[in-house]
Design a protein around this motif. Structure first.
Motif, PDB file in Angstrom:
ATOM      1  N   ASP A   1      14.388  -5.047   3.610  1.00 51.16           N
ATOM      2  CA  ASP A   1      14.301  -5.718   2.092  1.00 51.16           C
ATOM      3  C   ASP A   1      13.219  -5.100   1.373  1.00 51.16           C
ATOM      4  N   ASP A   2      12.052  -5.073   2.037  1.00 48.51           N
ATOM      5  CA  ASP A   2      10.718  -4.498   1.328  1.00 48.51           C
ATOM      6  C   ASP A   2      11.215  -2.834   0.948  1.00 48.51           C
ATOM      7  N   CYS A   3      11.842  -2.181   1.526  1.00 46.13           N
ATOM      8  CA  CYS A   3      12.029  -0.938   1.381  1.00 46.13           C
ATOM      9  C   CYS A   3      13.044  -0.770   0.058  1.00 46.13           C
ATOM     10  N   ALA A   4      13.919  -1.806   0.096  1.00 43.47           N
ATOM     11  CA  ALA A   4      15.116  -1.917  -0.783  1.00 43.47           C
ATOM     12  C   ALA A   4      14.591  -2.297  -2.210  1.00 43.47           C
ATOM     13  N   THR A   5      13.437  -3.357  -2.259  1.00 48.90           N
ATOM     14  CA  THR A   5      12.861  -3.842  -3.274  1.00 48.90           C
ATOM     15  C   THR A   5      12.222  -2.571  -4.106  1.00 48.90           C
ATOM     16  N   ILE A   6      11.418  -1.783  -3.289  1.00 48.26           N
ATOM     17  CA  ILE A   6      10.697  -0.558  -3.669  1.00 48.26           C
ATOM     18  C   ILE A   6      11.344   0.249  -4.198  1.00 48.26           C
ATOM     19  N   SER A   7      12.617   0.832  -3.582  1.00 47.12           N
ATOM     20  CA  SER A   7      13.346   1.486  -3.855  1.00 47.12           C
ATOM     21  C   SER A   7      14.235   1.408  -5.269  1.00 47.12           C
ATOM     22  N   ASN A   8      14.563   0.183  -5.572  1.00 48.63           N
ATOM     23  CA  ASN A   8      15.262  -0.340  -6.701  1.00 48.63           C
ATOM     24  C   ASN A   8      14.259  -0.316  -7.733  1.00 48.63           C
TER      25      ASN A   8
ATOM     26  N   ILE B   1       2.386  -2.853   4.360  1.00 46.18           N
ATOM     27  CA  ILE B   1       1.709  -4.045   4.341  1.00 46.18           C
ATOM     28  C   ILE B   1       1.101  -4.622   5.499  1.00 46.18           C
ATOM     29  N   ALA B   2       0.228  -5.529   5.292  1.00 41.90           N
ATOM     30  CA  ALA B   2      -0.446  -5.972   6.430  1.00 41.90           C
ATOM     31  C   ALA B   2       0.654  -6.687   7.572  1.00 41.90           C
ATOM     32  N   ARG B   3       1.537  -7.472   6.929  1.00 39.85           N
ATOM     33  CA  ARG B   3       2.508  -8.295   7.887  1.00 39.85           C
ATOM     34  C   ARG B   3       3.630  -7.437   8.355  1.00 39.85           C
ATOM     35  N   GLY B   4       3.792  -6.008   7.960  1.00 36.97           N
ATOM     36  CA  GLY B   4       4.745  -5.159   8.351  1.00 36.97           C
ATOM     37  C   GLY B   4       5.840  -4.887   7.475  1.00 36.97           C
ATOM     38  N   VAL B   5       6.423  -3.832   7.228  1.00 43.35           N
ATOM     39  CA  VAL B   5       7.461  -3.470   6.242  1.00 43.35           C
ATOM     40  C   VAL B   5       9.044  -3.820   6.850  1.00 43.35           C
TER      41      VAL B   5
ATOM     42  N   SER C   1       8.902   2.550   6.128  1.00 38.00           N
ATOM     43  CA  SER C   1       7.485   2.335   6.434  1.00 38.00           C
ATOM     44  C   SER C   1       6.775   3.598   7.435  1.00 38.00           C
ATOM     45  N   PRO C   2       5.822   3.719   7.384  1.00 39.85           N
ATOM     46  CA  PRO C   2       5.021   5.043   7.971  1.00 39.85           C
ATOM     47  C   PRO C   2       5.303   5.029   9.630  1.00 39.85           C
ATOM     48  N   GLY C   3       5.577   4.049   9.963  1.00 40.21           N
ATOM     49  CA  GLY C   3       5.869   3.905  11.566  1.00 40.21           C
ATOM     50  C   GLY C   3       4.664   3.459  12.395  1.00 40.21           C
ATOM     51  N   LEU C   4       4.746   3.420  13.620  1.00 42.04           N
ATOM     52  CA  LEU C   4       3.889   2.973  14.474  1.00 42.04           C
ATOM     53  C   LEU C   4       2.501   4.144  14.607  1.00 42.04           C
ATOM     54  N   ASP C   5       2.925   5.241  14.195  1.00 39.00           N
ATOM     55  CA  ASP C   5       1.785   6.275  14.355  1.00 39.00           C
ATOM     56  C   ASP C   5       1.454   6.604  13.212  1.00 39.00           C
ATOM     57  N   ARG C   6       1.259   5.631  12.192  1.00 37.34           N
ATOM     58  CA  ARG C   6       0.920   5.545  10.811  1.00 37.34           C
ATOM     59  C   ARG C   6      -0.092   6.719  10.457  1.00 37.34           C
ATOM     60  N   PRO C   7       0.168   7.619   9.504  1.00 40.45           N
ATOM     61  CA  PRO C   7      -0.815   8.629   9.178  1.00 40.45           C
ATOM     62  C   PRO C   7      -2.031   7.858   8.253  1.00 40.45           C
ATOM     63  N   LEU C   8      -3.190   8.273   8.497  1.00 35.36           N
ATOM     64  CA  LEU C   8      -4.267   7.638   7.982  1.00 35.36           C
ATOM     65  C   LEU C   8      -4.863   8.674   6.738  1.00 35.36           C
ATOM     66  N   VAL C   9      -4.728   8.506   5.580  1.00 37.73           N
ATOM     67  CA  VAL C   9      -4.728   9.387   4.537  1.00 37.73           C
ATOM     68  C   VAL C   9      -5.902   9.297   3.627  1.00 37.73           C
TER      69      VAL C   9
ATOM     70  N   ASP D   1       0.672  -1.223   0.109  1.00 41.69           N
ATOM     71  CA  ASP D   1      -0.007   0.066   0.025  1.00 41.69           C
ATOM     72  C   ASP D   1       0.962   1.103   0.194  1.00 41.69           C
ATOM     73  N   LEU D   2       0.597   2.006  -0.808  1.00 38.73           N
ATOM     74  CA  LEU D   2       1.231   3.499  -1.022  1.00 38.73           C
ATOM     75  C   LEU D   2       0.611   4.315   0.368  1.00 38.73           C
TER      76      LEU D   2
END
Length: 143
Positions: A44-51, A37-41, A71-79, A18-19
């Protein structure tokens, strides 16, 4: 910026994530992309998306100096409206664009969306705010 955000969202969702949001500095020199993503970021996920984004930006001739994916962090914004449905039952902090009863900041349990409005169960009762009247909303992490 909207065209760039749409391109980024296409790449991110195409890889199963999810963006959450995209932030850019003036003149687009720094791009920050927040994914979830539901399982948590993972790193490696960040590297894959970045590449993948770097390759797409080269093809599309998008000029930037630095790309940060995280990752948006634990205090993730709701957009997006979907965020308010996904995190139904979570504790949130919400700021409205205009005061509601002389107040703009609220904390409570998110009850999702109802007829295009965000519903929050606060100490003072149920608050219903039109989605477009929400200035900011974030999850409140539990420790």
């Amino acid at each position: 910026m909207q065209k760039l955000t749409d391109l980024i969202e296409q790449v991110v969702t195409g890889l199963g994530f999810d963006l959450v949001m995209v932030e850019g500095s003036p003149r687009g020199r720094l791009l920050r992309v927040f994914i979830d993503i539901a399982r948590g970021v993972t790193v490696d996920d960040c590297a894959t998306i970045s590449n993948q984004l770097t390759r797409v930006f080269e093809v599309e001739n998008i000029d930037f100096d630095r790309l940060e994916v995280s990752s948006p962090g634990l205090d993730r914004p709701l957009v997006k409206p979907a965020d308010f449905e996904r995190f139904n039952g979570a504790d949130i902090r919400l700021r409205t664009r205009v005061p509601v009863g002389n107040q703009r900041n609220f904390t409570g349990m998110l009850k999702g969306l109802r007829d295009g409005a965000v519903v929050v169960d606060t100490e003072k009762g149920e608050l219903t705010v039109a989605f477009d009247d929400v200035e900011k909303a974030r999850l409140v992490p539990k420790f």
